[in-house]
Design an enzyme around this catalytic site. Structure first.
Site, PDB file in Angstrom:
ATOM      1  N   HIS A  91      -0.649 -40.199 -22.210  1.00  0.00           N
ATOM      2  CA  HIS A  91      -1.482 -41.049 -23.063  1.00  0.00           C
ATOM      3  C   HIS A  91      -2.232 -40.200 -24.091  1.00  0.00           C
ATOM      4  O   HIS A  91      -2.184 -40.472 -25.294  1.00  0.00           O
ATOM      5  CB  HIS A  91      -2.463 -41.839 -22.182  1.00  0.00           C
ATOM      6  CG  HIS A  91      -3.405 -42.702 -22.930  1.00  0.00           C
ATOM      7  ND1 HIS A  91      -3.204 -44.047 -23.100  1.00  0.00           N
ATOM      8  CD2 HIS A  91      -4.585 -42.426 -23.550  1.00  0.00           C
ATOM      9  CE1 HIS A  91      -4.203 -44.558 -23.793  1.00  0.00           C
ATOM     10  NE2 HIS A  91      -5.057 -43.590 -24.079  1.00  0.00           N
ATOM     11  N   GLU A  92      -2.939 -39.186 -23.613  1.00  0.00           N
ATOM     12  CA  GLU A  92      -3.725 -38.344 -24.518  1.00  0.00           C
ATOM     13  C   GLU A  92      -2.817 -37.507 -25.419  1.00  0.00           C
ATOM     14  O   GLU A  92      -3.126 -37.297 -26.596  1.00  0.00           O
ATOM     15  CB  GLU A  92      -4.687 -37.455 -23.726  1.00  0.00           C
ATOM     16  CG  GLU A  92      -5.744 -38.218 -22.959  1.00  0.00           C
ATOM     17  CD  GLU A  92      -6.615 -39.106 -23.831  1.00  0.00           C
ATOM     18  OE1 GLU A  92      -6.795 -38.801 -25.028  1.00  0.00           O
ATOM     19  OE2 GLU A  92      -7.125 -40.120 -23.326  1.00  0.00           O
ATOM     20  N   HIS A 112      -1.688 -39.594 -28.425  1.00  0.00           N
ATOM     21  CA  HIS A 112      -2.679 -39.684 -29.498  1.00  0.00           C
ATOM     22  C   HIS A 112      -2.601 -38.437 -30.396  1.00  0.00           C
ATOM     23  O   HIS A 112      -2.536 -38.545 -31.622  1.00  0.00           O
ATOM     24  CB  HIS A 112      -4.103 -39.802 -28.941  1.00  0.00           C
ATOM     25  CG  HIS A 112      -4.433 -41.107 -28.320  1.00  0.00           C
ATOM     26  ND1 HIS A 112      -4.321 -42.309 -28.976  1.00  0.00           N
ATOM     27  CD2 HIS A 112      -4.923 -41.407 -27.086  1.00  0.00           C
ATOM     28  CE1 HIS A 112      -4.717 -43.290 -28.173  1.00  0.00           C
ATOM     29  NE2 HIS A 112      -5.082 -42.766 -27.019  1.00  0.00           N
TER      30      HIS A 112
END
Length: 141
Positions: free
Chosen positions: A50-51, A54
């Site tokens: 997820h990170e 980004h």
């Protein structure tokens, strides 16, 4: 005005209460402890991807901030927030360390608002894709 300062002892007492209540919860239902232990690898993978998503989206749009901070990696230790990780265990929800981005660095092929939207959606979209892939893998077994 009011002065809200916390003594470290108060914080330690709050943490001790949280730990004690969680331990009691797991003692009363050993299946819940097993569920927690089984879910830890999946949660680590989800937070990490997820990170990373980004940061990767921002990098592809021209922002090197995540790369310069060493956050453009799939190493879970780069993305775990200590408090967010503890909250996963004790409260059932948590978070990763946010990836810093600077929209000013985005290429001018798209607007900063569209760039921000793309970077914002990249993390949750990655979680959806991971869930879909893992569901397919589990379904095949």
């Amino acid at each position: 005005m009011f002065n809200f300062s916390f003594d470290k002892r108060i914080i330690y007492i709050i943490i001790a209460i949280m730990v004690l209540s969680t331990v009691m919860q797991y003692i009363n239902d050993p299946g819940q402890l097993f569920s927690l232990l089984v879910s830890i690898p999946g949660v680590l993978v989800a937070i990490t991807f997820h990170e990373f998503a980004h940061g990767f989206a921002a990098y592809k749009l021209g922002d090197n901030t995540a790369k310069n901070e060493g956050r453009l990696s799939l190493n879970p230790l780069d993305h775990l927030d200590p408090i967010g990780t503890l909250m996963l265990v004790f409260a059932g929800f948590g978070w990763g360390k946010p990836v810093h981005v600077n929209p000013i660095n985005y290429t001018r092929k798209i607007s900063m608002e569209k760039g921000e939207a793309i970077v914002s959606v990249a993390g949750p979209l990655t979680n959806i894709i991971l869930a879909f892939i893992l569901a397919l893998i589990l379904r095949c077994n």
